[in-house]
Design a protein around this motif. Sequence first.
Motif, PDB file in Angstrom:
ATOM      1  N   TYR A  17       0.842  -1.203   0.000  1.00 47.72           N
ATOM      2  CA  TYR A  17       0.000   0.000   0.000  1.00 47.72           C
ATOM      3  C   TYR A  17       0.878   1.254   0.000  1.00 47.72           C
ATOM      4  CZ  TYR A  17      -3.141   3.676   1.395  1.00 47.72           C
ATOM      5  OH  TYR A  17      -3.832   4.852   1.429  1.00 47.72           O
ATOM      6  N   ALA A  25       1.058   4.506  -2.570  1.00 49.20           N
ATOM      7  CA  ALA A  25       0.934   5.881  -2.081  1.00 49.20           C
ATOM      8  C   ALA A  25       2.152   6.722  -2.446  1.00 49.20           C
ATOM      9  CB  ALA A  25       0.724   5.878  -0.568  1.00 49.20           C
ATOM     10  N   TYR A  57       2.323   6.714  -6.683  1.00 48.78           N
ATOM     11  CA  TYR A  57       1.166   7.167  -7.456  1.00 48.78           C
ATOM     12  C   TYR A  57       0.289   8.164  -6.712  1.00 48.78           C
ATOM     13  CZ  TYR A  57       2.689   3.300 -10.315  1.00 48.78           C
ATOM     14  OH  TYR A  57       3.450   2.464 -11.073  1.00 48.78           O
ATOM     15  N   GLY A  58       0.415   8.227  -5.410  1.00 46.33           N
ATOM     16  CA  GLY A  58      -0.351   9.198  -4.630  1.00 46.33           C
ATOM     17  C   GLY A  58      -1.735   8.711  -4.269  1.00 46.33           C
ATOM     18  N   TYR A  59      -2.507   8.354  -5.255  1.00 43.86           N
ATOM     19  CA  TYR A  59      -3.869   7.890  -5.012  1.00 43.86           C
ATOM     20  C   TYR A  59      -4.276   6.972  -6.157  1.00 43.86           C
ATOM     21  CZ  TYR A  59      -5.249  11.176  -8.614  1.00 43.86           C
ATOM     22  OH  TYR A  59      -5.371  11.849  -9.797  1.00 43.86           O
ATOM     23  N   SER A  66      -7.974   4.923  -8.025  1.00 44.19           N
ATOM     24  CA  SER A  66      -9.368   4.488  -8.043  1.00 44.19           C
ATOM     25  C   SER A  66      -9.467   3.386  -9.077  1.00 44.19           C
ATOM     26  CB  SER A  66     -10.324   5.647  -8.359  1.00 44.19           C
ATOM     27  OG  SER A  66     -10.147   6.097  -9.677  1.00 44.19           O
ATOM     28  N   GLU A 107     -12.885   4.764  -5.190  1.00 41.17           N
ATOM     29  CA  GLU A 107     -11.645   5.318  -4.647  1.00 41.17           C
ATOM     30  C   GLU A 107     -10.989   4.372  -3.654  1.00 41.17           C
ATOM     31  OE1 GLU A 107     -10.033   9.308  -2.328  1.00 41.17           O
ATOM     32  OE2 GLU A 107     -12.185   8.954  -2.477  1.00 41.17           O
ATOM     33  N   SER A 163      -6.533   7.118   0.337  1.00 44.97           N
ATOM     34  CA  SER A 163      -5.118   7.463   0.207  1.00 44.97           C
ATOM     35  C   SER A 163      -4.619   8.231   1.409  1.00 44.97           C
ATOM     36  CB  SER A 163      -4.932   8.314  -1.053  1.00 44.97           C
ATOM     37  OG  SER A 163      -5.420   7.647  -2.189  1.00 44.97           O
ATOM     38  N   TYR A 221      -3.467  11.758   2.573  1.00 42.48           N
ATOM     39  CA  TYR A 221      -3.503  13.173   2.224  1.00 42.48           C
ATOM     40  C   TYR A 221      -2.822  13.956   3.340  1.00 42.48           C
ATOM     41  CZ  TYR A 221      -6.887  11.953  -1.365  1.00 42.48           C
ATOM     42  OH  TYR A 221      -7.506  11.406  -2.450  1.00 42.48           O
ATOM     43  N   ASP A 253      -9.002  10.419   2.726  1.00 41.08           N
ATOM     44  CA  ASP A 253      -7.808  10.127   3.519  1.00 41.08           C
ATOM     45  C   ASP A 253      -8.036   8.842   4.308  1.00 41.08           C
ATOM     46  OD1 ASP A 253      -5.152  11.121   4.756  1.00 41.08           O
ATOM     47  OD2 ASP A 253      -6.431  10.683   6.489  1.00 41.08           O
ATOM     48  N   CYS A 284     -11.458   0.854   1.107  1.00 36.94           N
ATOM     49  CA  CYS A 284     -12.332   1.231   0.006  1.00 36.94           C
ATOM     50  C   CYS A 284     -13.771   0.947   0.404  1.00 36.94           C
ATOM     51  CB  CYS A 284     -11.940   0.405  -1.228  1.00 36.94           C
ATOM     52  SG  CYS A 284     -12.953   0.655  -2.691  1.00 36.94           S
TER      53      CYS A 284
END
Length: 114
Positions: free
Chosen positions: A9, A13, A16-18, A20, A25, A28, A30, A41, A63
Amino acid sequence: MGQKLPPSYLFLAEHYGYASIFGDEIFSIYLGFDRNTPSGDIAERTVLYRRQNAIKPTEIVLCRTDFAEIFVFDTTRADARGEYPVLRTVGDESALYAPTFADFIVKYSHDVMA
């Protein structure tokens, strides 16, 4: 949240940051968000779902779908690499969905396309 996030995970993060998957979604990390406005978040959502008794104190929400499915990390069962299994919860029923986050991404992508 009281638990560490699994390496697969954290890789997502960090690189790629986030994410979906077909509009669902993956919560992630934040760094800057308004606590008065709901966000995706992972820490904020986990605390919220725990307060609502939608997940256990040992779970981290990953999710939620439009079909009321909640996917969580089960932090009570880490493997040697620090990976947690992902559970699928609908109502009061919970079952293993994937052995790791990476497996979750592959399986969920396949299931949504099927």
